[in-house]
Design a protein around this motif. Structure first.
Motif, PDB file in Angstrom:
ATOM      1  N   THR A  65       0.835  -1.178   0.000  1.00  0.00           N
ATOM      2  CA  THR A  65       0.000   0.000   0.000  1.00  0.00           C
ATOM      3  C   THR A  65       0.877   1.237   0.000  1.00  0.00           C
ATOM      4  O   THR A  65       2.026   1.210   0.404  1.00  0.00           O
ATOM      5  CB  THR A  65      -0.890   0.016   1.256  1.00  0.00           C
ATOM      6  N   ASN A  66       0.256   2.284  -0.405  1.00  0.00           N
ATOM      7  CA  ASN A  66       0.912   3.583  -0.466  1.00  0.00           C
ATOM      8  C   ASN A  66       2.111   3.618  -1.385  1.00  0.00           C
ATOM      9  O   ASN A  66       2.889   4.564  -1.358  1.00  0.00           O
ATOM     10  CB  ASN A  66       1.341   4.071   0.937  1.00  0.00           C
ATOM     11  N   THR A  67       2.340   2.603  -2.089  1.00  0.00           N
ATOM     12  CA  THR A  67       3.393   2.686  -3.106  1.00  0.00           C
ATOM     13  C   THR A  67       2.748   2.605  -4.488  1.00  0.00           C
ATOM     14  O   THR A  67       1.675   2.027  -4.669  1.00  0.00           O
ATOM     15  CB  THR A  67       4.395   1.523  -2.983  1.00  0.00           C
ATOM     16  N   ILE A  68       3.462   3.205  -5.362  1.00  0.00           N
ATOM     17  CA  ILE A  68       2.914   3.224  -6.736  1.00  0.00           C
ATOM     18  C   ILE A  68       3.337   1.947  -7.440  1.00  0.00           C
ATOM     19  O   ILE A  68       4.515   1.609  -7.476  1.00  0.00           O
ATOM     20  CB  ILE A  68       3.426   4.443  -7.507  1.00  0.00           C
ATOM     21  N   LEU A  69       2.340   1.292  -7.922  1.00  0.00           N
ATOM     22  CA  LEU A  69       2.601   0.035  -8.655  1.00  0.00           C
ATOM     23  C   LEU A  69       2.175   0.204 -10.107  1.00  0.00           C
ATOM     24  O   LEU A  69       1.149   0.826 -10.390  1.00  0.00           O
ATOM     25  CB  LEU A  69       1.798  -1.112  -8.052  1.00  0.00           C
ATOM     26  N   THR A  70       2.980  -0.367 -10.958  1.00  0.00           N
ATOM     27  CA  THR A  70       2.515  -0.379 -12.357  1.00  0.00           C
ATOM     28  C   THR A  70       1.552  -1.546 -12.541  1.00  0.00           C
ATOM     29  O   THR A  70       1.542  -2.499 -11.758  1.00  0.00           O
ATOM     30  CB  THR A  70       3.689  -0.572 -13.339  1.00  0.00           C
ATOM     31  N   LEU A  71       0.782  -1.441 -13.549  1.00  0.00           N
ATOM     32  CA  LEU A  71      -0.206  -2.493 -13.825  1.00  0.00           C
ATOM     33  C   LEU A  71       0.508  -3.812 -14.127  1.00  0.00           C
ATOM     34  O   LEU A  71       0.036  -4.878 -13.775  1.00  0.00           O
ATOM     35  CB  LEU A  71      -1.094  -2.102 -15.004  1.00  0.00           C
ATOM     36  N   PHE A  72       1.629  -3.677 -14.743  1.00  0.00           N
ATOM     37  CA  PHE A  72       2.373  -4.892 -15.064  1.00  0.00           C
ATOM     38  C   PHE A  72       2.800  -5.625 -13.797  1.00  0.00           C
ATOM     39  O   PHE A  72       2.746  -6.844 -13.702  1.00  0.00           O
ATOM     40  CB  PHE A  72       3.598  -4.532 -15.910  1.00  0.00           C
ATOM     41  N   GLU A  73       3.213  -4.845 -12.835  1.00  0.00           N
ATOM     42  CA  GLU A  73       3.640  -5.467 -11.598  1.00  0.00           C
ATOM     43  C   GLU A  73       2.503  -6.225 -10.930  1.00  0.00           C
ATOM     44  O   GLU A  73       2.698  -7.257 -10.293  1.00  0.00           O
ATOM     45  CB  GLU A  73       4.141  -4.387 -10.623  1.00  0.00           C
ATOM     46  N   ARG A  79      -1.942   3.414  -6.899  1.00  0.00           N
ATOM     47  CA  ARG A  79      -1.504   3.387  -5.502  1.00  0.00           C
ATOM     48  C   ARG A  79      -2.685   2.941  -4.672  1.00  0.00           C
ATOM     49  O   ARG A  79      -3.788   3.460  -4.815  1.00  0.00           O
ATOM     50  CB  ARG A  79      -1.063   4.781  -5.078  1.00  0.00           C
ATOM     51  N   PHE A  80      -2.426   2.003  -3.879  1.00  0.00           N
ATOM     52  CA  PHE A  80      -3.502   1.487  -3.013  1.00  0.00           C
ATOM     53  C   PHE A  80      -3.391   2.113  -1.640  1.00  0.00           C
ATOM     54  O   PHE A  80      -2.309   2.364  -1.113  1.00  0.00           O
ATOM     55  CB  PHE A  80      -3.414  -0.025  -2.885  1.00  0.00           C
ATOM     56  N   PHE A  81      -4.521   2.339  -1.100  1.00  0.00           N
ATOM     57  CA  PHE A  81      -4.564   2.851   0.275  1.00  0.00           C
ATOM     58  C   PHE A  81      -5.134   1.764   1.176  1.00  0.00           C
ATOM     59  O   PHE A  81      -6.021   1.031   0.789  1.00  0.00           O
ATOM     60  CB  PHE A  81      -5.437   4.092   0.352  1.00  0.00           C
ATOM     61  N   PRO A  82      -4.674   1.700   2.350  1.00  0.00           N
ATOM     62  CA  PRO A  82      -5.187   0.632   3.238  1.00  0.00           C
ATOM     63  C   PRO A  82      -6.625   0.895   3.650  1.00  0.00           C
ATOM     64  O   PRO A  82      -7.116   2.010   3.612  1.00  0.00           O
ATOM     65  CB  PRO A  82      -4.270   0.691   4.433  1.00  0.00           C
ATOM     66  N   GLN A 105      -5.806   4.801  -6.138  1.00  0.00           N
ATOM     67  CA  GLN A 105      -5.683   6.043  -6.882  1.00  0.00           C
ATOM     68  C   GLN A 105      -4.912   5.754  -8.162  1.00  0.00           C
ATOM     69  O   GLN A 105      -3.829   5.169  -8.125  1.00  0.00           O
ATOM     70  CB  GLN A 105      -4.932   7.058  -6.014  1.00  0.00           C
ATOM     71  N   VAL A 106      -5.448   6.208  -9.226  1.00  0.00           N
ATOM     72  CA  VAL A 106      -4.795   5.965 -10.517  1.00  0.00           C
ATOM     73  C   VAL A 106      -3.826   7.081 -10.794  1.00  0.00           C
ATOM     74  O   VAL A 106      -4.141   8.259 -10.608  1.00  0.00           O
ATOM     75  CB  VAL A 106      -5.828   5.898 -11.652  1.00  0.00           C
ATOM     76  N   ILE A 107      -2.628   6.751 -11.168  1.00  0.00           N
ATOM     77  CA  ILE A 107      -1.595   7.725 -11.481  1.00  0.00           C
ATOM     78  C   ILE A 107      -1.334   7.662 -12.974  1.00  0.00           C
ATOM     79  O   ILE A 107      -0.977   6.612 -13.510  1.00  0.00           O
ATOM     80  CB  ILE A 107      -0.286   7.371 -10.734  1.00  0.00           C
ATOM     81  N   GLU A 108      -1.552   8.787 -13.630  1.00  0.00           N
ATOM     82  CA  GLU A 108      -1.280   8.810 -15.074  1.00  0.00           C
ATOM     83  C   GLU A 108       0.212   8.786 -15.295  1.00  0.00           C
ATOM     84  O   GLU A 108       0.956   9.466 -14.597  1.00  0.00           O
ATOM     85  CB  GLU A 108      -1.860  10.083 -15.705  1.00  0.00           C
ATOM     86  N   GLY A 109       0.643   8.051 -16.219  1.00  0.00           N
ATOM     87  CA  GLY A 109       2.071   7.986 -16.467  1.00  0.00           C
ATOM     88  C   GLY A 109       2.348   7.797 -17.943  1.00  0.00           C
ATOM     89  O   GLY A 109       1.453   7.739 -18.772  1.00  0.00           O
ATOM     90  N   ALA A 110       3.629   7.691 -18.202  1.00  0.00           N
ATOM     91  CA  ALA A 110       4.057   7.609 -19.609  1.00  0.00           C
ATOM     92  C   ALA A 110       3.576   6.314 -20.241  1.00  0.00           C
ATOM     93  O   ALA A 110       2.813   6.331 -21.211  1.00  0.00           O
ATOM     94  CB  ALA A 110       5.574   7.701 -19.708  1.00  0.00           C
ATOM     95  N   ASP A 111       4.003   5.194 -19.721  1.00  0.00           N
ATOM     96  CA  ASP A 111       3.509   3.944 -20.322  1.00  0.00           C
ATOM     97  C   ASP A 111       2.619   3.239 -19.318  1.00  0.00           C
ATOM     98  O   ASP A 111       3.077   2.484 -18.467  1.00  0.00           O
ATOM     99  CB  ASP A 111       4.641   3.000 -20.739  1.00  0.00           C
TER     100      ASP A 111
END
Lengths: 532, 194
Positions: free
Chosen positions: B140-148, B191-194, B180-186
């Motif tokens: 949680t609270n870390t940004i994960l890519t969809l691939f991950e 980011r998930f919140f507990p 929360q969805v983070i827009e990014g390049a690819d």
């Protein structure tokens, strides 16, 4: 030679140059003409036509300018000459004026011309129809348009510039030929005898070769001896390609018949032509049509009056039936191997009975007063046709279901006379339930097809039967067809109507066959892998 | 019915229901009532098998290689029947449409119904699983890519999830504030919140 007249033949079909009332008797090609003893130049190859009124020579080379005609009345005597060695067969004609036409002075051209013209065909100035020679009439009427022949026609037509032509009245049919003068062309030019150059009529010597031309004045007839001498006025017809004997025979017959002396049928013929004729034709046509209609109506009435008697005749079918039975009995009584030769009438009776398919007369409306009773009667009749018939099983036979179109066709075929219209069939159908054995009901299938069916093929019964059948094992459509003895289309409709009820389900195999199962979908519960 | 049918275990270990051995199951039934029952059986079968074998996608074209060993061969084709039956394309299309309607399938590519992503778990379920996974793996609270997420180091229930489905689940979580969805390049991240 001057008896022959020039004539313009534009079309070689005899229809075009024969006058009315003139009949063509013989034609012979490859004929040449001789004037006296000498060959007539320009007339050496042509078709000789012998008609009832004249001899007509149609030149091959130039039919328009070189064709000649000779009225048969001018022929005094004929002689035949069979061919010898190099000379071909010839007919020799001795010519002379017929009685009453002789003129004392043949050199008097005008008179001759007048007389000649009066017995020649004339062109009507109004309608340009080529009228035949007018016999006996001083002022004949045109055959086509009815206009009287005007007097001036003698002198006016075909007038050329040349004065010298004045004294030569011309119609296109009356230009005489004179062997002993230099010939003229139709516009007056004189051909030179040496070099054949066509010189102006006023010249006396040829422009080219200076040979003297004959007198430019209208050539007069030379002072030849009077045509008492038969030898002088003689023409010969030379048959280069044979045909002389036959032609001669026909010629003699025609001369004997003297067809040119008969008067032309004037009034009738005249009225057949022209506007009058058209109107008459229309009237004739409509008269004929009216007559035909009247006749056919009379026939129809006769039929109607006889219909009753024809129906009564069918009553005699009973007698015929009795006869048939007797015959059968007799036949059966014969020892084996023998058979009687039925007379024609007996076989006819038998075949008619069979064809009728009924042993009572066909029921018609006028036989029964009451509508109800009438329909009842019809119903009984139909039941008989469908279920009894000739073979005891009727048209329906072993089938329990029949399309309505087949029913109607079979019924009418059995009736033979007084066919029944479709709405009578519709009215009769409800009564079949009572009269039919087994009772027939109307059933409407999904596609709209109306059928008559026995209880066996009623909705519920069929469904029950089918399900029972499928319970033992699934069946393809074909198998069901065979078992129920119905046609493929009908079977499919029946099965699909059961499927609509939800009692059966279908199964299409990859090879196209359609199989039917009892509907077990509800029975299944999930018994596969369970996941949670 | 004469023959008694029984479930059949196929090579992959899946137990096919007994209805699968009934030829009529494979033919489209024109009778509406009959068909609704048939359809129900089929959709259950498809979803259960997808979950069992972890197959995410189904398209009408799968009918063609069902007989010759495609992923869906065991379900769409039955070689034990005489002659072997395969489900028809028309019927499969209708089934897919039904699945989409029930929200058990997502059209992929969108706006057509011949090719879908199957939701053998419903989207709310997936959302729950996603969030639980994020919590339990301490991400949680870390940004994960969809691939991950779909290809984690340790195989999870989410492994191999197609992106559209993942996005849907994340979108649902976003509504409840758990992600929360983070827009990014690819592709961006989440980011998930507990």
């Amino acid at each position: 030679m001057f008896f022959l007249r020039r004539v313009q033949i534009l079309n070689s079909a005899p229809v075009s140059f024969l006058y009315q009332g003139e009949e063509l008797h013989a034609s012979q090609p490859a004929v040449g003409l001789y004037s006296g003893k000498d060959k007539a130049p320009n007339h050496q190859n042509g078709i000789m036509h012998l008609t009832s009124h004249r001899l007509l020579y149609v030149d091959e080379v130039d039919p328009i300018k070189q064709s000649l005609e000779l009225p048969l009345s001018y022929i005094r005597e004929t002689e035949g000459y069979a061919g010898f060695f190099r000379s071909s067969a010839k007919i020799i004609l001795y010519l002379g004026y017929p009685a009453g036409e002789e003129s004392d002075n043949p050199a008097e051209e005008e008179e001759v011309e007048d007389i000649g013209v009066s017995s020649a065909g004339w062109i009507c100035p109004i309608c340009s129809y080529a009228n035949p020679p007018a016999l006996g009439d001083s002022r004949p009427n045109c055959v086509l348009c009815g206009v009287q022949k005007p007097e001036t026609i003698f002198t006016s037509t075909m007038r050329t510039e040349s004065q010298t032509q004045q004294r030569r009245p011309q119609t296109t049919c009356s230009l005489t030929i004179n062997e002993n003068r230099s010939e003229e062309t139709s516009d007056g030019l004189i051909p030179c005898p040496a070099c054949t150059f066509l010189n102006h009529p006023y010249l006396t010597a040829c422009e080219i070769c200076s040979t003297s031309l004959k007198s430019s004045r209208p050539p007069t007839r030379p002072a030849s001896p009077l045509p008492d001498n038969l030898g002088a006025n003689m023409i010969k017809l030379s048959f280069r390609k044979g045909g002389e004997p036959k032609f001669y025979a026909v010629l003699k017959k025609v001369l004997l018949a003297k067809g040119w002396e008969l008067p032309i049928k004037s009034d009738e013929d005249r009225s057949r032509m022209g506007i009058n004729g058209l109107l008459q034709n229309v009237k004739l046509d409509s008269d004929v049509q009216n007559e035909d209609m009247k006749a056919s109506f009379r026939d129809l009435e006769a039929f109607m009056s006889n219909a009753k008697s024809m129906l009564l005749m069918t009553v005699q079918v009973d007698a015929a039936e009795a006869l048939n039975d007797k015959l059968t009995v007799y036949e059966r009584s014969l020892p084996l191997g023998q058979s009687i030769d039925l007379p024609e009438e007996a076989t006819f009776i038998r075949s008619s009975l069979f064809r009728l398919g009924l042993d009572t007369t066909a029921l018609t409306k006028d036989m029964v007063k009451d509508d109800e009773k009438y329909f009842d009667g019809l119903a009984k009749e139909l039941v008989k046709v469908l279920q009894v018939g000739n073979n005891g099983r009727g048209v329906m036979g072993d089938k329990g279901i029949l399309g309505l179109d087949e029913v109607w066709a079979a019924w009418n075929r059995a009736r033979g006379v007084a066919l029944v219209p479709p709405d009578s069939l519709t009215a009769v159908i409800p009564r079949l339930v009572t009269f039919g054995n087994p009772p027939l009901t109307l059933r409407r299938l999904k596609s709209g097809l109306l059928t008559l069916c026995t209880p066996q093929f009623e909705d519920r019964q069929f469904q029950a039967r089918l399900c029972a059948r499928l319970n033992s094992s699934p069946a393809t459509t074909l198998e069901i067809v065979r078992e129920e003895c119905v046609s493929m289309g009908l079977a499919l409709e029946l099965i699909e109507s059961v499927e609509e009820g939800g009692a059966i389900v279908r199964d299409e195999s990859p090879n196209g066959e359609l199989q039917w199962w009892v509907n077990d979908f509800e029975r299944f519960v999930w018994d596969g892998t369970c996941l949670e | 019915m004469g023959l008694e049918l029984a479930p059949v275990k196929v090579q992959s270990g899946f137990l096919l229901p007994s209805i699968h051995s009934w030829p009529a199951f494979f033919t489209y039934q024109p009778n509406p009532r009959t068909f609704s029952t048939q359809r129900e059986h089929w959709t259950t079968l498809i979803l259960t098998y997808a979950r069992f074998a972890r197959i995410w996608e189904l398209k009408v074209g799968d009918v063609d290689d069902a007989a010759s060993g495609g992923v869906w061969g065991e379900v769409l084709h039955n070689p034990r029947l005489k002659p072997p039956r395969t489900i028809g394309r028309k019927m499969l299309q209708i089934l897919l449409e039904q699945l989409i309607e029930e929200e058990r399938a997502l059209p992929d590519p969108p706006k057509q119904s011949s090719s879908v992503i199957l939701c053998w778990r419903t989207i709310p379920e997936w959302a729950g699983i996603l969030h639980d996974w994020a919590v339990t793996t301490g991400q949680t609270n870390t940004i994960l890519t969809l691939f991950e997420i779909s290809n984690p180091q340790v195989p999870s229930d989410l492994s191999g999830m197609p992106e559209p489905l993942l996005r849907r689940a994340i979108a649902l979580l976003q509504k409840t504030g758990k992600a929360q969805v983070i827009e990014g390049a690819d592709g961006g991240g989440v980011r998930f919140f507990p």
